[in-house]
Design a protein around this motif. Structure first.
Motif, PDB file in Angstrom:
ATOM      1  N   ALA A  88     107.126 -25.981  14.235  1.00 17.47           N
ATOM      2  CA  ALA A  88     108.203 -25.062  14.612  1.00 17.47           C
ATOM      3  C   ALA A  88     107.698 -23.624  14.673  1.00 17.47           C
ATOM      4  O   ALA A  88     108.043 -22.881  15.602  1.00 17.47           O
ATOM      5  CB  ALA A  88     109.355 -25.180  13.613  1.00 17.47           C
ATOM      6  N   ALA A  89     106.869 -23.229  13.700  1.00 18.08           N
ATOM      7  CA  ALA A  89     106.319 -21.867  13.704  1.00 18.08           C
ATOM      8  C   ALA A  89     105.421 -21.642  14.912  1.00 18.08           C
ATOM      9  O   ALA A  89     105.477 -20.588  15.551  1.00 18.08           O
ATOM     10  CB  ALA A  89     105.543 -21.606  12.413  1.00 18.08           C
ATOM     11  N   GLN A 127     107.316 -27.848   9.819  1.00 19.86           N
ATOM     12  CA  GLN A 127     107.378 -26.393   9.668  1.00 19.86           C
ATOM     13  C   GLN A 127     106.272 -25.708  10.469  1.00 19.86           C
ATOM     14  O   GLN A 127     106.497 -24.680  11.104  1.00 19.86           O
ATOM     15  CB  GLN A 127     107.271 -26.008   8.190  1.00 19.86           C
ATOM     16  N   TRP A 179     105.627 -23.239  17.801  1.00 19.89           N
ATOM     17  CA  TRP A 179     106.488 -23.221  18.977  1.00 19.89           C
ATOM     18  C   TRP A 179     107.168 -21.869  19.129  1.00 19.89           C
ATOM     19  O   TRP A 179     107.219 -21.311  20.224  1.00 19.89           O
ATOM     20  CB  TRP A 179     107.512 -24.350  18.866  1.00 19.89           C
ATOM     21  N   GLN A 180     107.691 -21.319  18.025  1.00 22.21           N
ATOM     22  CA  GLN A 180     108.368 -20.022  18.068  1.00 22.21           C
ATOM     23  C   GLN A 180     107.407 -18.904  18.473  1.00 22.21           C
ATOM     24  O   GLN A 180     107.814 -17.936  19.110  1.00 22.21           O
ATOM     25  CB  GLN A 180     108.990 -19.701  16.707  1.00 22.21           C
ATOM     26  N   ALA A 181     106.124 -19.049  18.118  1.00 21.65           N
ATOM     27  CA  ALA A 181     105.119 -18.031  18.461  1.00 21.65           C
ATOM     28  C   ALA A 181     104.475 -18.313  19.823  1.00 21.65           C
ATOM     29  O   ALA A 181     103.550 -17.616  20.224  1.00 21.65           O
ATOM     30  CB  ALA A 181     104.045 -17.981  17.377  1.00 21.65           C
ATOM     31  N   HIS A 182     104.962 -19.350  20.523  1.00 24.09           N
ATOM     32  CA  HIS A 182     104.425 -19.740  21.835  1.00 24.09           C
ATOM     33  C   HIS A 182     102.938 -20.083  21.762  1.00 24.09           C
ATOM     34  O   HIS A 182     102.168 -19.749  22.665  1.00 24.09           O
ATOM     35  CB  HIS A 182     104.679 -18.647  22.882  1.00 24.09           C
TER      36      HIS A 182
END
Length: 66
Positions: A21-22, A18, A24-27
Motif C-alpha cells: 500500500a505504501a 502495508q 502504491w501510494q508513492a507510485h
C-alpha cells in the motif's frame, strides 16, 4: 529498511500489505513481495548474540580441576 543488493529492499516491522500500500501510494512499482520468517535457530542466535556461555579457558580450568 536495509538493502544489500541493487533493486532489493529488506523491510522489518510491516506486513506485505502495508508495504504494498505504501509503495502504491508513492507510485513506486513493486514486482514481488516475499514474507520471510526466521527459523527458531536464527531467532535464538539473534537473541543470544552478545552472550557467551563457553570459553576455552573455562574448559581448560574444568579439565585441570578433575
Amino acid at each position: 529498511m536495509t538493502s544489500d543488493q541493487s533493486g532489493v529492499l529488506h523491510v522489518q516491522g510491516l506486513t506485505a500489505e502495508q508495504i504494498g500500500a505504501a509503495a502504491w501510494q508513492a507510485h513506486l512499482p513493486v514486482f514481488e513481495l516475499t514474507t520471510q520468517h526466521a527459523s527458531l535457530e536464527e531467532a535464538f542466535m539473534q537473541l543470544t548474540d552478545d552472550s557467551v556461555d563457553f570459553r576455552a579457558n573455562d574448559a581448560a580450568e574444568a579439565v585441570a580441576a578433575r
